[in-house]
Motif scaffolding. Structure first.
Motif, mmCIF file in Angstrom:
data_model
loop_
_atom_site.group_PDB
_atom_site.id
_atom_site.type_symbol
_atom_site.label_atom_id
_atom_site.label_comp_id
_atom_site.label_asym_id
_atom_site.label_seq_id
_atom_site.Cartn_x
_atom_site.Cartn_y
_atom_site.Cartn_z
ATOM 1 N N ALA A 157 0.813 -1.218 0.000
ATOM 2 C CA ALA A 157 0.000 0.000 0.000
ATOM 3 C C ALA A 157 0.848 1.269 0.000
ATOM 4 O O ALA A 157 1.843 1.370 0.715
ATOM 5 N N GLY A 158 0.426 2.229 -0.834
ATOM 6 C CA GLY A 158 1.037 3.549 -0.862
ATOM 7 C C GLY A 158 2.276 3.682 -1.720
ATOM 8 O O GLY A 158 2.842 4.770 -1.816
ATOM 9 N N VAL A 159 2.692 2.619 -2.376
ATOM 10 C CA VAL A 159 3.942 2.619 -3.143
ATOM 11 C C VAL A 159 3.741 3.240 -4.523
ATOM 12 O O VAL A 159 2.686 3.086 -5.145
ATOM 13 N N ARG A 160 4.797 3.940 -4.992
ATOM 14 C CA ARG A 160 4.864 4.431 -6.377
ATOM 15 C C ARG A 160 6.115 3.831 -7.010
ATOM 16 O O ARG A 160 7.200 3.912 -6.432
ATOM 17 N N ILE A 161 5.953 3.292 -8.205
ATOM 18 C CA ILE A 161 7.076 2.727 -8.958
ATOM 19 C C ILE A 161 7.196 3.526 -10.249
ATOM 20 O O ILE A 161 6.227 3.651 -11.000
ATOM 21 N N GLY A 162 8.378 4.058 -10.512
ATOM 22 C CA GLY A 162 8.593 4.924 -11.668
ATOM 23 C C GLY A 162 8.664 4.175 -12.985
ATOM 24 O O GLY A 162 8.874 2.952 -13.025
ATOM 25 N N ASP A 163 8.516 4.916 -14.077
ATOM 26 C CA ASP A 163 8.576 4.355 -15.426
ATOM 27 C C ASP A 163 9.870 3.563 -15.638
ATOM 28 O O ASP A 163 10.933 3.937 -15.134
ATOM 29 N N ARG A 164 9.769 2.485 -16.389
ATOM 30 C CA ARG A 164 10.904 1.672 -16.848
ATOM 31 C C ARG A 164 11.674 0.978 -15.731
ATOM 32 O O ARG A 164 12.747 0.441 -15.947
ATOM 33 N N ALA A 165 11.129 0.986 -14.514
ATOM 34 C CA ALA A 165 11.784 0.264 -13.418
ATOM 35 C C ALA A 165 11.582 -1.233 -13.600
ATOM 36 O O ALA A 165 10.612 -1.680 -14.214
ATOM 37 N N ILE A 166 12.513 -2.010 -13.059
ATOM 38 C CA ILE A 166 12.405 -3.465 -13.015
ATOM 39 C C ILE A 166 12.441 -3.876 -11.553
ATOM 40 O O ILE A 166 13.340 -3.481 -10.806
ATOM 41 N N ILE A 167 11.451 -4.675 -11.147
ATOM 42 C CA ILE A 167 11.365 -5.181 -9.780
ATOM 43 C C ILE A 167 11.665 -6.674 -9.827
ATOM 44 O O ILE A 167 10.982 -7.436 -10.504
ATOM 45 N N CYS A 188 12.501 -4.291 -0.797
ATOM 46 C CA CYS A 188 13.031 -3.983 -2.129
ATOM 47 C C CYS A 188 13.872 -2.704 -2.070
ATOM 48 O O CYS A 188 13.426 -1.687 -1.529
ATOM 49 N N ARG A 189 15.092 -2.789 -2.640
ATOM 50 C CA ARG A 189 16.001 -1.639 -2.680
ATOM 51 C C ARG A 189 16.568 -1.485 -4.079
ATOM 52 O O ARG A 189 16.727 -2.474 -4.811
ATOM 53 N N VAL A 190 16.929 -0.269 -4.413
ATOM 54 C CA VAL A 190 17.555 -0.015 -5.713
ATOM 55 C C VAL A 190 18.913 -0.684 -5.732
ATOM 56 O O VAL A 190 19.737 -0.494 -4.822
ATOM 57 N N ILE A 191 19.177 -1.447 -6.804
ATOM 58 C CA ILE A 191 20.476 -2.094 -6.989
ATOM 59 C C ILE A 191 21.358 -1.257 -7.903
ATOM 60 O O ILE A 191 22.520 -1.008 -7.628
ATOM 61 N N ARG A 192 20.755 -0.791 -9.010
ATOM 62 C CA ARG A 192 21.530 0.045 -9.941
ATOM 63 C C ARG A 192 20.575 0.691 -10.936
ATOM 64 O O ARG A 192 19.436 0.261 -11.101
ATOM 65 N N GLU A 193 21.067 1.718 -11.611
ATOM 66 C CA GLU A 193 20.322 2.292 -12.721
ATOM 67 C C GLU A 193 20.401 1.353 -13.910
ATOM 68 O O GLU A 193 21.358 0.586 -14.052
ATOM 69 N N ILE A 194 19.388 1.459 -14.757
ATOM 70 C CA ILE A 194 19.375 0.635 -15.975
ATOM 71 C C ILE A 194 19.941 1.469 -17.106
ATOM 72 O O ILE A 194 19.386 2.518 -17.443
ATOM 73 N N GLY A 195 21.053 1.027 -17.664
ATOM 74 C CA GLY A 195 21.666 1.745 -18.790
ATOM 75 C C GLY A 195 21.068 1.330 -20.106
ATOM 76 O O GLY A 195 20.196 0.467 -20.179
ATOM 77 N N GLU A 196 21.541 1.965 -21.163
ATOM 78 C CA GLU A 196 21.077 1.622 -22.513
ATOM 79 C C GLU A 196 21.610 0.270 -22.915
ATOM 80 O O GLU A 196 21.103 -0.417 -23.720
#
Length: 196
Positions: A157-167, A188-196
């Motif tokens: 509840a209450g979570v927002r997940i941004g565009d193009r994220a991978i969970i 769940c924690r951010v591991i890294r940004e997703i590059g091209e």
């Protein structure tokens, strides 16, 4: 009753209005009980369809979802509380055994993919045991476009997940996740940004 945009109308001050606003509400209110029963009937009908019954499946999905039933790609079984509070962008994909408890709005962007067994859970319960006997509340969930949620993930509840994220599969998402990142774990924690 629906408004001009095809959305179900909500009476101000009703238990439904309180629920959607994230306030304490009575889940045994007759209108809410009837709305849940309707959604469960639609889910049962959907889950009984064969892949070849595409037209029947599409008709049920249009009736079930608040928005997006025209293009959602669904692999039953699927379960939800109300359906009417789920708003989908274009061609959202749900794999087998997904659950969306939509006591508050759930908004999902276009081309987002959910692996099997994903659960999206808006309900919350009071910490006070006496209140918990007769009241609950919730928080809306927003999931962006082009998100990929791995199998068995829980989105709370209450979570927002941004565009193009991978969970990552099996993750428990308890806080917001920014766009364009790979995130996983419990919590769940951010591991890294997703590059091209």
């Amino acid at each position: 009753m629906k408004d001009d945009g095809g959305r179900r109308m909500v009476r101000p001050g009703s238990e439904t209005a309180k629920m959607l606003a994230g306030e304490l509400y009575d889940p045994m209110d007759p209108d809410l009980v009837a709305a849940r029963a309707n959604a469960r009937d639609l889910c049962r009908a959907l889950n009984a369809t064969a892949d070849a019954e595409a037209d029947t499946r599409r008709q049920i999905l249009r009736e079930l979802f608040g928005r997006g039933g025209d293009s959602v790609w669904m692999q039953p079984p699927f379960w939800c509380d109300y359906g009417a509070h789920i708003e989908l962008g274009e061609r959202v994909f749900f794999n087998f055994n997904c659950v969306v408890l939509d006591v508050c709005p759930v908004r999902i962007g276009s081309f987002t993919l959910f692996g099997p067994g994903v659960q999206i859970l808006t309900p919350l319960h009071p910490l006070n045991a006496e209140q918990r006997r007769s009241r609950e509340y919730g928080r809306a969930i927003e999931i962006g476009e082009d998100v990929w949620v791995g199998g068995g993930a829980l989105i709370l509840a209450g979570v927002r997940i941004g565009d193009r994220a991978i969970i990552g599969a099996g993750s428990v998402v308890t806080r917001d996740i920014p766009e364009g990142v790979l995130a996983a774990g419990n919590p769940c924690r951010v591991i890294r940004e997703i590059g091209e």
